[in-house]
Design a protein around this motif. Structure first.
Motif: not given
Length: 224
Positions: A5-8, A23-32, A109-112
């Motif tokens: 999960p994201l730790d913003l 905040d809504d723009d973080w929906r597709e972000a992830e931590i690997a 990781l953020l989609p390009v």
């Protein structure tokens, strides 16, 4: 690559440039989470689907010559990203380096497409990108100057001293030092034997012990 999960708040502490992103723009972000055992296919010619920002750990960015020789360009740790990756993504170009994970590492990781839109819309993100270009270009220029103008003994002495800032014994191989310097292992081995003959270091399999820091510093400073 396992995700979590994201730790913003933590992300924003490390990358305050993202503070104006809605905040809504973080929906597709992830931590690997990655480890040195993780198999990565990020080599020269790679096309990124995500922009990666290091939250913790160590990542090595390096080049491979046509003959197979490696040289380390720079390393990344928490709060940093690869400027060559940024150039690849923003310029829609193939990646011009390779990546190795050196310790347990977390990356954002953020989609390009998401990262490109943030760069276009958010001035703090653009300033961060430009700042990364300036900082890394200065580092790589310094590296090229060292390769072109400083003899291997000077560079090797400096590398040993920098690596052994708070210890005398370095767990390192001749091959590993050659990769850092962008030279042949045989050159490093010959130079180390010379250092050992002078009493500056002692050599063991898989390790080097510094005996005389002042002598190494004098060798390092000869080209300065």
């Amino acid at each position: 690559m396992p995700s979590q999960p994201l730790d913003l708040p933590r992300i924003l502490r490390l990358f305050p440039c993202f503070g104006t992103v809605p905040d809504d723009d973080w929906r597709e972000a992830e931590i690997a989470r990655l480890s040195p055992d993780t198999t990565l296919a990020i080599r020269e010619g790679h096309i990124f689907r995500h922009a990666a920002f290091v939250l913790s750990g160590w990542v090595r960015v390096y080049k491979i010559s046509p003959a197979g020789r490696e040289i380390t360009l720079y390393r990344l740790t928490g709060g940093q990203c690869c400027v060559l990756m940024l150039a690849s993504i923003l310029g829609d170009l193939e990646y011009e380096a390779s990546i190795a994970i050196e310790s347990d590492t977390e990356v954002l990781l953020l989609p390009v497409d998401t990262f490109r839109s943030w760069t276009a819309a958010c001035a703090p993100v653009r300033r961060y990108v430009y700042g990364q270009f300036v900082e890394r270009m200065a580092n790589v220029t310094r590296l090229l100057e060292q390769i072109a103008f400083e003899p291997v003994p000077c560079r090797l002495a400096g590398l040993l001293l920098a690596s052994a800032a708070d210890r005398a014994c370095l767990p390192v191989t001749h091959e590993g030092l050659a990769i850092e310097l962008g030279t042949a292992r045989e050159v490093v081995s010959r130079t180390l034997k010379n250092f050992a003959a002078r009493g500056a270091v002692s050599l063991s399999r898989g390790s080097i012990t510094i005996l005389d820091r002042a002598q190494l510093a004098a060798i390092r400073d000869r080209s300065r």
